[in-house]
Design an enzyme around this catalytic site. Sequence first.
Site, mmCIF file in Angstrom:
data_model
loop_
_atom_site.group_PDB
_atom_site.id
_atom_site.type_symbol
_atom_site.label_atom_id
_atom_site.label_comp_id
_atom_site.label_asym_id
_atom_site.label_seq_id
_atom_site.Cartn_x
_atom_site.Cartn_y
_atom_site.Cartn_z
ATOM 1 C CG ASP A 109 -13.233 -39.300 5.622
ATOM 2 O OD1 ASP A 109 -12.603 -40.365 5.469
ATOM 3 O OD2 ASP A 109 -13.494 -38.523 4.683
ATOM 4 C CE LYS A 123 -12.203 -40.391 2.121
ATOM 5 N NZ LYS A 123 -12.454 -38.960 2.210
ATOM 6 C CB CYS A 135 -16.581 -38.526 3.107
ATOM 7 S SG CYS A 135 -15.585 -37.157 2.443
#
Length: 191
Positions: free
Chosen positions: A9, A96, A138
Amino acid sequence: MGTALIVVDVQNDFCEGGSLGLPGGAAAAAAISRRMAEGGYTHIVATRDHHIDPGDHFSDTPDFNTSWPPHCVAGTAGASFHSELDVVPVEAVFSKGEYTAAYSGFEGKSGDGKTLEDWLRAHEVTDVEVVGIATDFCVRATALDAAQAGFNVQVLLDLTVGGSQPTVDATLKDFDEAGVRYTGTPALPRS
C-alpha cells in the site's frame, strides 16, 4: 523455494498530502525502490487499497481504528502508487477492499483473479519480506496472514511507516506471538 518482497500500500493517499498521509511516506517509497534495486528477491509483488464502496470503512466522523476518511478510491490519484516507488520490478499487484475494509494483502486479488497466497505458492515462494504503509495496520495484517499461511515472514521496519507508537508497540507484540521476525524501526509521526 524462493523469497518474495511484498510491498504494501505505498499509495498517494497514505503519503504526505494524501487523505490519510503519514509523514515519511515518500521517503519510505524511495527507500523501498532502492531496496528493490539491490536485488536478492525471487519475486516482487505489491498490494493496494482499491476502494469502490467499502461501507462503514469510510466515515465522515472516523474513529481512525475501524473507520477512516475516504481514501484510495479506485480511479483516483490517491489510489495510485507514489511516484517515488519504482513499480517496474513489481510482477503482480493485488487489489483489496473494493467493497470491504480489507487490511491484509491476502484479501486482495491480482488482475487475473489470483489471491496473493495462490500466486506465491504457484511461484514456489517459501519466505516473504514485508514493507510498506502502515506498519500497524496493513503491513501488520499482511505479515500476520503470511505467517498464518505458513510462510517464513520478516518485516523490514526501516521500510515501513507507522501511525502511532502505541499501535506499533502492540503490532510488535503480535509479531512476536505469531513468529514474525522483524528488523529496524518504522518511521513515526512526531507526537
